[in-house]
Design a protein around this motif. Structure first.
Motif, PDB file in Angstrom:
ATOM      1  N   ARG A 174     -65.303 -13.557  21.705  1.00 57.04           N
ATOM      2  CA  ARG A 174     -66.602 -13.849  21.118  1.00 57.04           C
ATOM      3  C   ARG A 174     -67.313 -12.629  20.527  1.00 57.04           C
ATOM      4  O   ARG A 174     -67.871 -12.717  19.428  1.00 57.04           O
ATOM      5  CB  ARG A 174     -67.488 -14.560  22.128  1.00 57.04           C
ATOM      6  N   GLU A 232     -67.439 -23.756  11.238  1.00 59.66           N
ATOM      7  CA  GLU A 232     -67.604 -24.107  12.659  1.00 59.66           C
ATOM      8  C   GLU A 232     -66.258 -24.130  13.386  1.00 59.66           C
ATOM      9  O   GLU A 232     -66.141 -23.679  14.525  1.00 59.66           O
ATOM     10  CB  GLU A 232     -68.293 -25.468  12.785  1.00 59.66           C
ATOM     11  N   ALA A 290     -63.143 -18.584  18.216  1.00 59.42           N
ATOM     12  CA  ALA A 290     -63.528 -17.384  18.968  1.00 59.42           C
ATOM     13  C   ALA A 290     -64.287 -17.754  20.238  1.00 59.42           C
ATOM     14  O   ALA A 290     -65.063 -16.957  20.759  1.00 59.42           O
ATOM     15  CB  ALA A 290     -64.377 -16.469  18.087  1.00 59.42           C
ATOM     16  N   TYR A 291     -64.072 -18.948  20.744  1.00 59.23           N
ATOM     17  CA  TYR A 291     -64.807 -19.399  21.930  1.00 59.23           C
ATOM     18  C   TYR A 291     -64.519 -18.564  23.186  1.00 59.23           C
ATOM     19  O   TYR A 291     -65.438 -18.285  23.942  1.00 59.23           O
ATOM     20  CB  TYR A 291     -64.505 -20.884  22.180  1.00 59.23           C
ATOM     21  N   PRO A 292     -63.274 -18.152  23.426  1.00 53.27           N
ATOM     22  CA  PRO A 292     -63.023 -17.380  24.649  1.00 53.27           C
ATOM     23  C   PRO A 292     -63.904 -16.141  24.723  1.00 53.27           C
ATOM     24  O   PRO A 292     -64.134 -15.474  23.705  1.00 53.27           O
ATOM     25  CB  PRO A 292     -61.541 -16.994  24.530  1.00 53.27           C
ATOM     26  N   LYS A 305     -65.386 -20.549  13.999  1.00 49.51           N
ATOM     27  CA  LYS A 305     -66.211 -19.963  15.061  1.00 49.51           C
ATOM     28  C   LYS A 305     -65.740 -20.430  16.431  1.00 49.51           C
ATOM     29  O   LYS A 305     -65.690 -19.648  17.381  1.00 49.51           O
ATOM     30  CB  LYS A 305     -67.676 -20.348  14.867  1.00 49.51           C
ATOM     31  N   LEU A 306     -65.410 -21.710  16.525  1.00 47.78           N
ATOM     32  CA  LEU A 306     -64.941 -22.216  17.812  1.00 47.78           C
ATOM     33  C   LEU A 306     -63.636 -21.554  18.231  1.00 47.78           C
ATOM     34  O   LEU A 306     -63.351 -21.445  19.422  1.00 47.78           O
ATOM     35  CB  LEU A 306     -64.780 -23.733  17.775  1.00 47.78           C
ATOM     36  N   MET A 344     -66.453 -11.775  16.910  1.00 45.53           N
ATOM     37  CA  MET A 344     -66.453 -12.890  15.971  1.00 45.53           C
ATOM     38  C   MET A 344     -66.649 -12.472  14.517  1.00 45.53           C
ATOM     39  O   MET A 344     -65.916 -12.926  13.633  1.00 45.53           O
ATOM     40  CB  MET A 344     -67.501 -13.920  16.358  1.00 45.53           C
ATOM     41  N   ARG A 371     -58.021 -20.612  12.849  1.00 50.21           N
ATOM     42  CA  ARG A 371     -58.786 -20.890  14.066  1.00 50.21           C
ATOM     43  C   ARG A 371     -58.099 -20.257  15.281  1.00 50.21           C
ATOM     44  O   ARG A 371     -58.749 -19.652  16.126  1.00 50.21           O
ATOM     45  CB  ARG A 371     -58.905 -22.407  14.249  1.00 50.21           C
TER      46      ARG A 371
END
Ligand code: ADP
Ligand code: MG
Lengths: 297, 243, 315
Positions: free
Chosen positions: B111, B99, B105-107, B102-103, B114, B151
């Motif tokens: 995304r 998690e 790759a939030y922009p 994954k976060l 990912m 991350r």
């Protein structure tokens, strides 16, 4: 009085408590999410629930739409209301160091809504009476009213929904991340306003569900909202802030305590007992009863 | 004109009334490693926080690829390609390793990539792959640092800012981290590195700045500074206390 | 100089207030009643300011102290415990302040020791609600939910109420003012800014917090006592309602928290709004209060007194 107590009665008290406690539980989940990202206790939560109960009442009396069916209107409406409230009222204050400002805006909102409701619907208690309101299942002589059972189902479904959302969606994960560390969250690209608004939307969305649940189970008046918010806060403290399942369990436990207290002591004591439990939990287990450990730095 | 990826021009940063950074200017060239060194409390962390938008500057200008970014919020700074691995890593410790990644790759830019980014992160840090469903808080210090860098990489940064990545790690992990920095740089990622492990930092840096009580005291190539008697005397050969 | 001028202005304002009964017909004027109630609010708001504003401990249990003060006066008078059964007897009033102090110390030590921030706020709220239930369930001693009827049910004139109210408002303001300027005030503000750092500088955090909480309880109890004399009929709904906590909080915040004149401005302003809306917009009166809180907090989080600063700093 003791001679009247039978096993069946005790079970009945438990069942009543658990069924109604789920309403506190979902209110507490909403509080927990808002507290997570914004670090305030949203005192107007109970009043929002009552407001939604009135909307449900309105839809029922004016349009004759079944209260459970009205969920398809009320839930989207309350989600939107949550986003709107955040952006209109809390957006600026959320960024401030002084959290009391957000807290007081919530208090102002509570006052406003309470009185708005009174002006629109008067202070008389309301209740939704449908053809099935008095219907109950009677397994083994225990009375389970269908509206309370529906409340339980709604609560469980919405809890599951919230959990799935927080676990499976990117924005849900972002809400959890921001609850843990807002600065770090912005460093991965999460906008505080986005997660705050989402938390708010879900909080008010849950208020919509609780409002429908309440309106079908219990008579309500505008001022009941504040008491309801307090109950939700107590549930949250019992369950432990930051845990969705904990909040639900906290609500159920509080429902149980109230159900038993109002039977064994006369009515007026039950609120005092709830508060006493709350104080005891705060003093001796401030992280809540249902949170195993807090791994905060 | 030189190829400046990042230019910081004359910034002042204050915490309330207390000034932490005084008229600091630095520039970071594309695809280079730039080190920022100095004693505890010199203002290194503050400078990174200002670049990433956490503590906005009172005065001065910050240009990234020629555009002013001084007014951007942290989430906007990530969006345009600057990732900041903060001091103390600050992982989401109750979230799982996966998690957290994954976060990263939030922009919105990152995304769609990912799946590939995850693969890259796991090939870079095979350790993390085995622990992907474990809570980030349960990792060891070295693993946490890798996760923090992993991350940040998920956002596909052009510029990666690392704040004391080797702090508190065992010597093996320290070596891994420095090797990793060189590897990433070889993949054309520009690095702005804050370190108290000055010796090692200067060795891999193309360019370096020495900060002293909020001001730039010296700058030059890594090798120049490493050879400088003043730097030798004041910063190297002495054990640094942890911040 | 700035100081001297403010003191001079304050003295003049106080004298002007003290003379109002000679100018207006106290017993018929709505305005005098407005001033009387405002004085009560100034007193309890100033008390809250000491605890919430200067010490940073948001207490939501002030209604317990207010109600306890009112009940103490009623019980003492009814049973003639002090043998001084007349209005505004100082012994009764001081005792009505001290009984809340006892409660403040008993609940303050554990609460202030264990709970911080929102938790303390909600904890005190819990205490307030428990106290309310205790009074409702108090049997003949507290008169249960019907409450207590005082022996006398007439008063000749509003004048003594007015002056006593004015006195309490000034008294609480002066007490808080001098406390804040003393070493104690320094410690209290240090606690508000950063408890850990205050402790590391040798401030006994709990002792000072409890002290501020107790002084706040004393002042609030005094106001409760005055209100009891005014009401004659003391019952939980009247003197233990949550408004006795919420109003002072709002008044303080709207006036300006942690500022000595904040409570004064806030109390007069909010009470003015209550009165005016009560006259001109009867139906929507309570809505205005909520709306106003939202507007003030949303657009000027420093309170009305902060507005002055904002204008000054623009120049
Ligand atoms: N959040 C803060 N509030 C106030 N002062 C701070 C804060 N963070 C850092 N400082 C001060 O700013 C100065 C620079 O700190 P920092 O940037 O953390 O230095 P470094 O990273 O070089 O050790 C120090 O004097 C420190 O005390
Ligand atoms: Mg640092």
């Amino acid at each position: 009085m003791w001679e009247y107590i039978t096993f069946g009665l005790i079970v009945q008290l438990f069942v009543n408590g658990i069924l109604f406690g789920t309403m506190y539980g979902i209110a507490a989940i909403g509080l927990s999410l808002v507290f997570g990202t914004m670090r305030i206790i949203f005192l107007a939560q109970g009043t929002m629930i009552i407001f939604m109960a009135y909307i449900c009442y309105w839809i029922f009396t004016l349009m004759g739409i079944d209260p459970y069916l009205s969920l398809v209107i009320i839930v989207p409406l309350s989600l939107l209301l949550g986003i709107g409230l955040y952006h209109i009222l809390f957006r600026e204050a959320a960024g401030l160091e002084d959290k009391n400002i957000s807290l007081l805006i919530a208090v102002g909102l509570m006052f406003l809504m309470e009185n708005l409701i009174t002006v629109i619907w008067t202070a008389n208690p309301r209740f939704i009476e449908t053809s099935y309101t008095s219907f109950a299942f009677r397994p083994m002589g225990i009375n389970i009213s269908v509206t309370r059972l529906n409340g339980l189902i709604m609560a469980l479904l919405s809890t599951a929904g919230v959990l799935l959302f927080l676990k499976k969606t990117m924005i849900g994960m972002a809400v959890r991340a921001a609850s843990e560390d807002m600065i770090s969250a912005t460093l991965v690209g999460i906008s505080p306003h986005r997660v705050n608004a989402v938390a708010f939307a879900i909080g008010i969305g849950l208020a919509g569900v609780a409002g429908v649940g309440l309106a079908t189970i219990y008579p309500f008046d505008p001022y009941y909202g504040f008491i309801f918010a307090l109950k939700a806060i107590i549930s949250l403290a019992i369950g432990g802030i930051g845990s969705v399942v904990g909040a639900l369990l906290g609500g159920i436990l509080l429902g149980l305590i109230e159900s038993l207290a109002s039977f064994f002591f006369s009515g007026g004591w039950s609120d005092a007992i709830s508060f006493a439990v709350f104080l005891i939990v705060l003093m001796f287990k401030p992280e809540g009863l249902f949170v195993r450990s807090i791994n905060k730095a | 004109m030189e190829n400046h990826l990042l230019e910081v021009k004359g910034i002042d940063v204050l915490y309330g009334d207390v000034q932490a950074v005084w008229d600091v200017s630095i520039h970071v060239e594309e695809e280079k490693i730039v080190a920022l060194v100095g004693a505890n409390g010199a203002g290194k962390t503050t400078l990174l926080k200002t670049i990433s938008g956490i503590t906005p500057a009172k005065k001065g200008e910050i240009l990234f690829q020629g555009n002013s970014i001084a007014k951007l919020k942290p989430q906007e700074v990530v969006d345009i390609g600057i990732s900041h691995v903060p001091e103390g890593r600050r992982l989401f410790s109750s979230l799982t390793v996966l998690e957290n990644l994954k976060l990263g790759a939030y922009p919105s830019r990152a995304r769609p990539l990912m799946a590939n980014s995850l693969e890259r992160a796991f090939s870079l840090f095979p350790l993390l792959k085995n622990r992907k469903d474990q809570k980030a808080g349960s990792l060891s210090g070295g693993e946490q640092q890798m996760l923090a860098i992993g991350r940040a990489l998920m956002a596909h940064p052009v510029l990666l800012m690392l704040d004391e990545p080797s702090l508190g790690l065992s010597p093996i992990f320290v070596r891994t981290i420095f090797e990793l920095i060189s590897t990433l740089n070889a993949q054309k990622i520009t690095i702005l590195l804050v370190e108290q492990n000055i010796n090692q930092a200067l060795k891999i840096a193309h360019q370096a700045y020495v900060l002293k009580t909020g001001k730039i005291a010296m700058n030059g190539s890594g090798d120049e500074l490493l050879a400088d008697p003043e730097v030798q005397r004041a910063y190297i050969g002495k054990r640094w206390s942890k911040s | 100089m700035e100081d001297k001028r403010s003191i001079l202005i304050s003295v003049l304002v106080v004298i002007a207030f003290a003379c109002v009964p000679f100018v207006l017909d106290v017993d018929k004027s709505y305005f005098v009643f407005f001033l009387f109630l405002s004085f009560c609010y100034v007193t309890i708001t100033q008390a809250w300011n000491l605890v919430g504003g200067y010490t940073g401990q948001i207490s939501l249990g002030q209604h317990a102290f207010f109600g306890l003060g009112a009940y103490t006066t009623a019980i003492i008078w009814l049973r003639d415990i002090t043998k001084t059964g007349y209005f505004f007897d100082p012994v009764t009033m001081i005792l009505s302040g001290l009984v809340p102090v006892v409660l403040a110390i008993i609940v303050g030590i554990p609460l202030l020791h264990r709970l911080k921030g929102d938790y303390f706020a909600i904890g005190t709220l819990g205490v307030g609600e428990i106290i309310k239930v205790l009074f409702v369930k108090g049997g003949s001693f507290t008169g249960a939910s019907d409450g207590l009827h005082l022996p006398s049910t007439v008063f000749e004139s509003m004048k003594p109420y007015y002056w006593t109210g004015l006195f309490l408002a000034i008294f609480s303001t002066v007490v808080v003012y001098f406390l804040i300027r003393s070493r104690i005030g320094l410690a209290l503000r240090a606690i508000r800014e950063d408890e850990t750092s205050a402790a590391s500088h040798g401030v006994h955090v709990l002792k000072y917090k409890v002290f501020a909480f107790a002084v706040g309880a004393f002042l609030t109890g005094l106001a409760g006592s005055l209100y009891a004399y005014y009401l004659f009929h003391i019952n939980p709904d009247a003197v233990l309602k949550l408004n006795w906590t919420l109003y002072p909080v709002l008044m303080c915040v709207i006036g300006g928290t942690g500022r000595i004149m904040g409570p004064v401005i806030g109390a007069f302003f909010m009470n003015g709004v209550f009165f005016l809306t009560d006259i001109y917009f009867v139906e929507i009166n309570p809505i205005m209060a909520g709306l106003l809180i939202i507007i003030v907090m949303r657009f000027m989080p420093g309170g009305l007194i902060g507005l002055k600063d904002m204008i000054m700093s623009r120049k």
